[in-house]
Design a protein around this motif. Sequence first.
Motif, PDB file in Angstrom:
ATOM      1  N   PHE A  58       0.839  -1.200   0.000  1.00  0.00           N
ATOM      2  CA  PHE A  58       0.000   0.000   0.000  1.00  0.00           C
ATOM      3  C   PHE A  58       0.878   1.256   0.000  1.00  0.00           C
ATOM      4  N   GLY A  59       0.313   2.342  -0.463  1.00  0.00           N
ATOM      5  CA  GLY A  59       0.952   3.656  -0.340  1.00  0.00           C
ATOM      6  C   GLY A  59       2.181   3.898  -1.196  1.00  0.00           C
ATOM      7  N   ILE A  60       2.359   3.133  -2.272  1.00  0.00           N
ATOM      8  CA  ILE A  60       3.559   3.276  -3.105  1.00  0.00           C
ATOM      9  C   ILE A  60       3.715   4.703  -3.643  1.00  0.00           C
ATOM     10  N   ASP A  61       2.625   5.268  -4.176  1.00  0.00           N
ATOM     11  CA  ASP A  61       2.703   6.617  -4.749  1.00  0.00           C
ATOM     12  C   ASP A  61       3.079   7.661  -3.699  1.00  0.00           C
ATOM     13  N   LYS A  62       2.529   7.512  -2.491  1.00  0.00           N
ATOM     14  CA  LYS A  62       2.864   8.454  -1.412  1.00  0.00           C
ATOM     15  C   LYS A  62       4.338   8.336  -1.041  1.00  0.00           C
ATOM     16  N   ILE A  63       4.846   7.094  -1.018  1.00  0.00           N
ATOM     17  CA  ILE A  63       6.253   6.899  -0.659  1.00  0.00           C
ATOM     18  C   ILE A  63       7.171   7.505  -1.708  1.00  0.00           C
ATOM     19  N   LYS A  64       6.794   7.380  -2.974  1.00  0.00           N
ATOM     20  CA  LYS A  64       7.580   8.020  -4.035  1.00  0.00           C
ATOM     21  C   LYS A  64       7.610   9.533  -3.843  1.00  0.00           C
ATOM     22  N   ARG A  65       6.473  10.105  -3.448  1.00  0.00           N
ATOM     23  CA  ARG A  65       6.415  11.546  -3.194  1.00  0.00           C
ATOM     24  C   ARG A  65       7.285  11.920  -1.991  1.00  0.00           C
ATOM     25  N   ILE A  66       7.245  11.088  -0.945  1.00  0.00           N
ATOM     26  CA  ILE A  66       8.078  11.347   0.235  1.00  0.00           C
ATOM     27  C   ILE A  66       9.551  11.362  -0.152  1.00  0.00           C
ATOM     28  N   LEU A  67       9.974  10.362  -0.897  1.00  0.00           N
ATOM     29  CA  LEU A  67      11.377  10.267  -1.291  1.00  0.00           C
ATOM     30  C   LEU A  67      11.785  11.436  -2.188  1.00  0.00           C
ATOM     31  N   ALA A  68      10.897  11.837  -3.091  1.00  0.00           N
ATOM     32  CA  ALA A  68      11.194  12.971  -3.973  1.00  0.00           C
ATOM     33  C   ALA A  68      11.354  14.253  -3.164  1.00  0.00           C
TER      34      ALA A  68
ATOM     35  N   GLY B  83       8.447  -4.277  -8.704  1.00  0.00           N
ATOM     36  CA  GLY B  83       9.411  -3.340  -9.266  1.00  0.00           C
ATOM     37  C   GLY B  83       9.459  -2.021  -8.531  1.00  0.00           C
ATOM     38  N   ASP B  84       8.285  -1.518  -8.136  1.00  0.00           N
ATOM     39  CA  ASP B  84       8.220  -0.253  -7.402  1.00  0.00           C
ATOM     40  C   ASP B  84       8.943  -0.356  -6.073  1.00  0.00           C
ATOM     41  N   LEU B  85       8.714  -1.441  -5.365  1.00  0.00           N
ATOM     42  CA  LEU B  85       9.336  -1.622  -4.054  1.00  0.00           C
ATOM     43  C   LEU B  85      10.853  -1.761  -4.182  1.00  0.00           C
ATOM     44  N   TYR B  86      11.296  -2.425  -5.237  1.00  0.00           N
ATOM     45  CA  TYR B  86      12.740  -2.552  -5.488  1.00  0.00           C
ATOM     46  C   TYR B  86      13.352  -1.167  -5.695  1.00  0.00           C
TER      47      TYR B  86
END
Length: 321
Positions: free
Chosen positions: A59-69, A107-110
């Motif tokens: 869950f929350g992959i898109d939010k995590i990408k935003r956090i990292l960015a 792939g996203d999690l990797y």
Amino acid sequence: MKNIKSILIQARSMCYDLKKNNRILRHEDFKQARLEADIIRLVHSIEKGLSICNPRPGFGIDKIKRILAMCEIYSKNGYSNKECLLFARDALWTYLEWNDKNNFTNGDLYLIKKLYGDLFGELPKSDDVYGGMIELNSDDFKFNINDIENLFETRHSIREFSGEAVTDEEIRKAVKLAQRSPSACNRQGVRVYSVSSKKYIAESGKSLEGIGGFAQDVDKFLLITAKQSAYGLFENNQYIVSASMFAGYLTLALHAYGIAACTVQRSLSYNSAWENFCKKNNIPGDEQIVVMIGIGKYKKTTKVPVSKRLNLNYIYRNLDK
């Protein structure tokens, strides 16, 4: 004619607030504050997802990408306060560990794991836990209810003081305890400033109106502000809620540490008196005062208003009945 004048004054105040809010939401001066608030808010969203029963793996992959960015932007700008990065590091570590335990990967999690290592690899190690999950036991919630009730029932607004100074260390203890107050999405957009009554009276001008004639007896004022940059375009006035809840916690914390206090409401419109005070004292322009608390030490005996509360049946109703 009187009504028209009142409407014009109100309209001018609203226009001034809108102009100021627009600047806070867009100006480069407040970019760091906006980034910190957004990182902490999204990190807390991941923590909340982990805290529910049976979270969905991945869950929350898109939010995590935003956090990292956002963390990458924050690091590249060289901002000195690294706490929000530590919040992200520890919470995302818990997230990645939880997915590993549930044998979930894609792939996203990797990609997230790689970005995680690149971003947070050089942050200092700490014994403190800045994010993630902790487990509570029901035994943690057993209190001496008589002491708790006594704390609440003996709290009064105090307007006469012993004259003894409240130390900065005593104030810091109370503020730290009040930080346990709920904060919208853990944004923690509240700030507290301590100032001697003498300095505040000299610099505040007309902003002391309405204090009721006891300002000279106050040892210090605590100015509780809210960072409007911590809230988005469609969250008008939400900053007032978190700052007000914090103020409620702080009055009880002060009382618990033997500090007498009186809460004083302030204008929530940005005015010239507050603007000038901020400039003189280097208070950031994205902060609006919400509540002021006058403090001092308790006298051996003191007079307080009865302030009888309304009957419980008048203010509470069970809608299931």
